[in-house]
Design a protein around this motif. Structure first.
Motif, short mmCIF file in Angstrom:
data_model
loop_
_atom_site.label_atom_id
_atom_site.label_comp_id
_atom_site.label_asym_id
_atom_site.label_seq_id
_atom_site.Cartn_x
_atom_site.Cartn_y
_atom_site.Cartn_z
N GLU A 197 12.65 95.10 57.68
CA GLU A 197 13.43 96.15 57.02
C GLU A 197 14.76 96.40 57.73
N THR A 198 14.70 96.79 59.00
CA THR A 198 15.92 97.17 59.71
C THR A 198 16.87 95.99 59.89
N ALA A 199 16.32 94.85 60.28
CA ALA A 199 17.18 93.69 60.57
C ALA A 199 17.60 92.92 59.32
N ALA A 200 17.07 93.29 58.17
CA ALA A 200 17.36 92.55 56.93
C ALA A 200 18.83 92.62 56.54
N ALA A 201 19.55 93.61 57.04
CA ALA A 201 20.97 93.72 56.71
C ALA A 201 21.81 92.67 57.43
N ASP A 202 21.27 92.07 58.49
CA ASP A 202 22.06 91.14 59.30
C ASP A 202 21.54 89.71 59.28
N TYR A 203 20.38 89.49 58.67
CA TYR A 203 19.80 88.15 58.62
C TYR A 203 19.33 87.83 57.21
N SER A 204 19.32 86.55 56.87
CA SER A 204 18.90 86.12 55.53
C SER A 204 17.38 86.24 55.41
N PRO A 205 16.86 86.26 54.16
CA PRO A 205 15.40 86.31 53.98
C PRO A 205 14.69 85.17 54.70
N GLN A 242 15.68 83.65 57.44
CA GLN A 242 15.71 83.95 58.87
C GLN A 242 14.71 85.05 59.22
N ILE A 243 14.63 86.07 58.38
CA ILE A 243 13.70 87.17 58.62
C ILE A 243 12.26 86.66 58.64
N HIS A 244 11.90 85.81 57.70
CA HIS A 244 10.54 85.29 57.65
C HIS A 244 10.24 84.42 58.87
N ALA A 245 11.21 83.61 59.28
CA ALA A 245 11.02 82.75 60.45
C ALA A 245 10.86 83.57 61.73
N ALA A 279 26.59 85.60 76.32
CA ALA A 279 26.70 84.38 75.50
C ALA A 279 26.10 84.64 74.12
N GLU A 280 26.68 83.99 73.12
CA GLU A 280 26.07 83.95 71.79
C GLU A 280 25.11 82.78 71.76
N GLN A 281 23.92 83.01 71.20
CA GLN A 281 22.87 81.99 71.21
C GLN A 281 22.39 81.72 69.78
N HIS A 282 21.82 80.53 69.59
CA HIS A 282 21.31 80.16 68.26
C HIS A 282 19.92 79.52 68.39
N PRO A 283 18.92 80.35 68.70
CA PRO A 283 17.56 79.81 68.81
C PRO A 283 17.03 79.38 67.46
N ARG A 306 17.52 78.31 62.05
CA ARG A 306 18.48 78.69 63.09
C ARG A 306 18.85 80.16 62.97
N LEU A 307 18.69 80.91 64.07
CA LEU A 307 19.02 82.33 64.12
C LEU A 307 20.23 82.54 65.02
N THR A 308 20.67 83.78 65.11
CA THR A 308 21.75 84.15 66.03
C THR A 308 21.31 85.36 66.83
N ASN A 309 21.47 85.29 68.16
CA ASN A 309 21.29 86.47 68.99
C ASN A 309 22.24 86.37 70.18
N TYR A 310 22.16 87.34 71.08
CA TYR A 310 23.10 87.41 72.20
C TYR A 310 22.36 87.64 73.51
#
Length: 267
Positions: A35-43, A45-48, A145-149, A155-159
Motif C-alpha cells: 500500500e504505502t510503497a505502491a506510489a513509488d514502485y510498479s505492481p 516490483q511490489i510483488h517481487a 549510493a543508489e542501488q538496484h537489487p 530490478r528494484l531501486t533503493n539507497y
C-alpha cells in the motif's frame, strides 16, 4: 519505553519484539509494501518485494529475533517495527498504513539510535526504499549510493544510507609530497592564501602546512570541530585555486575522529 506525542494523542510505546508479534509484524510489512510503497514502485516490483506467497510465519519469526527487533504500539495495538544489529545496520523500518504520519517511525528510529549509542556503535546504516528516503534524510541519514537489487528476477531501486553517531573533532595528519620543483613552487605560491582561507572557515580549530627538511615535502596538520565542517572545507578546497594548482601532488594523509580520551579511525 513510552513516548507521548501530545495530550490528545495516545502514547507510543516501544518494546522488544516477541513471538506473539510475528503475525502482526508480517501483516504490517505486507501492508506497508503493497500500500504505502505502491506510489513509488510498479505492481511487478511490489510483488517481487513483498512475495506474500513465500512468507512463512516460523521463518519470519526467526529472522525478526535474529535482527534485534523492536515494535511500536499505540493503545496496545502494533503500529510499526524496526531493528538494529550489532554493527548498526537497520534491516527493516515499517509502519502500518493507518498509523502513518503519527510519529511512529520517528519514535522507532529514536529508540534504535539510542540503543546503538548505548552499545558504542559509531554509525547506523540501512538500505532504504524510495518511499522511506525522505524520512531517513529528515533523521540525519545521507545517501551513500543508489542501488538496484534484483528480487525474484525484478530490478528494484533503493539507497544505501548512513548516519554517523560519532561526536568529536575531525583530525587529519600527513604529508604533501611533490615529485618536481615545479610542484613545490606551486605549493609555495598558493599556500599563503590557502592557509588564510582555511583558518577563516567555520569550525577550523587549527590548520598548519609546514616545510620539512626535504624541500619537496610538507607536513600537514588539520583539526575541525566536526565532520560537517570538515566536509565543507574539503568541498571548498576541491574548487579553489589551491585545489586546482596542487591536484597532481601526492597526499599521504590519515583521518580520525577525536572523541576525547579514545580515538576511532575514520577510515
Amino acid at each position: 519505553m513510552e513516548l507521548n506525542t501530545s495530550a490528545d494523542t495516545p502514547p507510543i510505546v516501544i518494546r522488544s519484539y516477541g513471538q506473539a508479534d510475528a503475525a502482526e509484524t508480517l501483516a504490517i510489512f505486507l501492508a506497508a509494501v503493497t500500500e504505502t510503497a505502491a506510489a513509488d514502485y510498479s505492481p511487478e516490483q511490489i510483488h517481487a518485494w513483498a512475495r506474500p506467497e513465500e512468507r512463512e510465519l516460523p521463518a519470519w519469526h526467526t529472522a525478526m529475533q535474529g535482527r534485534n527487533s523492536y515494535v511500536a504500539t499505540v493503545d496496545g495495538a502494533l503500529a510499526g517495527f524496526s531493528d538494529v544489529d550489532d554493527v548498526g545496520y537497520i534491516d527493516m523500518m515499517f509502519v502500518a498504513p493507518r498509523h502513518l504520519r503519527r510519529g511512529v517511525a520517528r519514535h522507532l528510529i529514536t529508540h534504535v539510535e539510542a540503543h546503538a549509542r548505548m552499545e558504542r556503535l559509531t554509525a547506523l546504516s540501512a538500505d532504504v526504499s524510495i518511499t522511506a528516503r525522505p524520512f531517513f534524510e529528515r533523521c540525519g541519514f545521507t545517501v551513500e549510493a543508489e542501488q538496484h537489487p534484483v528480487r525474484a528476477g525484478v530490478r528494484l531501486t533503493n539507497y544505501r544510507m548512513t548516519k554517523s553517531l560519532v561526536v568529536g573533532e575531525v583530525c587529519l595528519s600527513g604529508q604533501l609530497v611533490c615529485r618536481t620543483r615545479h610542484q613545490a613552487n606551486a605549493v609555495r605560491e598558493h599556500l599563503p592564501l590557502h592557509r588564510a582561507l582555511t583558518r577563516a572557515e567555520a569550525g577550523c580549530r587549527s590548520f598548519n602546512v609546514t616545510e620539512t627538511s626535504n624541500p619537496l615535502v610538507w607536513q600537514v596538520e588539520e583539526r575541525f570541530e566536526n565532520a560537517a565542517d570538515f566536509h565543507a572545507h574539503q568541498e571548498r578546497v576541491a574548487g579553489s585555486e589551491w585545489g586546482h594548482a596542487t591536484a597532481g601532488i601526492e597526499r599521504h594523509y590519515r583521518e580520525w575522529i577525536d572523541t576525547g580520551p579514545a580515538r576511532r579511525l575514520a577510515d
